[in-house]
Enzyme design. Sequence first.
Site, short mmCIF file in Angstrom:
data_model
loop_
_atom_site.label_atom_id
_atom_site.label_comp_id
_atom_site.label_asym_id
_atom_site.label_seq_id
_atom_site.Cartn_x
_atom_site.Cartn_y
_atom_site.Cartn_z
CB SER A 139 -6.46 -0.44 2.86
OG SER A 139 -7.09 -0.97 1.71
CE1 TYR A 152 -2.98 -4.51 2.57
CE2 TYR A 152 -5.25 -4.05 1.97
CZ TYR A 152 -3.93 -3.67 2.04
OH TYR A 152 -3.55 -2.42 1.57
#
Length: 256
Positions: A139, A152
């Site tokens: 990501s 995350y």
Amino acid sequence: MSFDRRVAVVTGGARNIGLATVKAFLARDARVVLVDRDDETVDSAVSSLGVAGDRLIGVSADVSSEESVKALMDRVGAAFGSVSYVVNNAGICTLNLAVDLSVEEWDRVLAVNLRGPWLCVKHALPLMKDGGAVVNIASQAAQRAQRFTAHYSASKMGIIGLTRALAVELAPKIRVNAVSPGTVYTNMIEHEINWRISKGFDSDGEAVKKDWLDRIPMKRFQSADAIAKAILFLCSDDASETTGETLNVSGGAVMV
């Protein structure tokens, strides 16, 4: 680009990037194992694709559980006998300031997002005797600072490190790369906007979207189809000399 009925396992395959990847593999003559977290979600996704014969099966699994992943790969082996591609797309994200995260919240996100890909590769390897490719989904959150997703971001930076380590260990027969998506506009983005407003961090959803777009040089959100194309490229023979790399598909967002 054709995958000649070789087998691809796609986790988190029932929606968004995962479903787009399943569709892209099917369109290029692969056989696909669509994996998601529960039977209802898997059955609905498989039914929506309308693929007949032995080209698609759906399996529910918790990628954070070694027992569940082992059972998944046992089923794949029984159905197809081998695996050529593993796409580790399954992932979760909750929202909170780092100082407000609970240990349970931290551990759950790391378990799904980082332990899960490791387990899937570990238990797919006996089925990859003829070689193949692994693509892990990282990501932009691993490469640029942002609020509310420290756990995350940590998990996705871990994915980049895991990708490099596996690339060294599994060469020369298996290539391992990562794709790092930018902002793919899904219901998760809507959820984040609503959460930020509910917590008083923002007051205008459209202003949040504009701020995100202003930080993307290409001035547009990324599509699930664009991410799927990058994944298939890294699985294909066109990327035969590429391993240990992270391909950013972010509209240039990680540069600014």
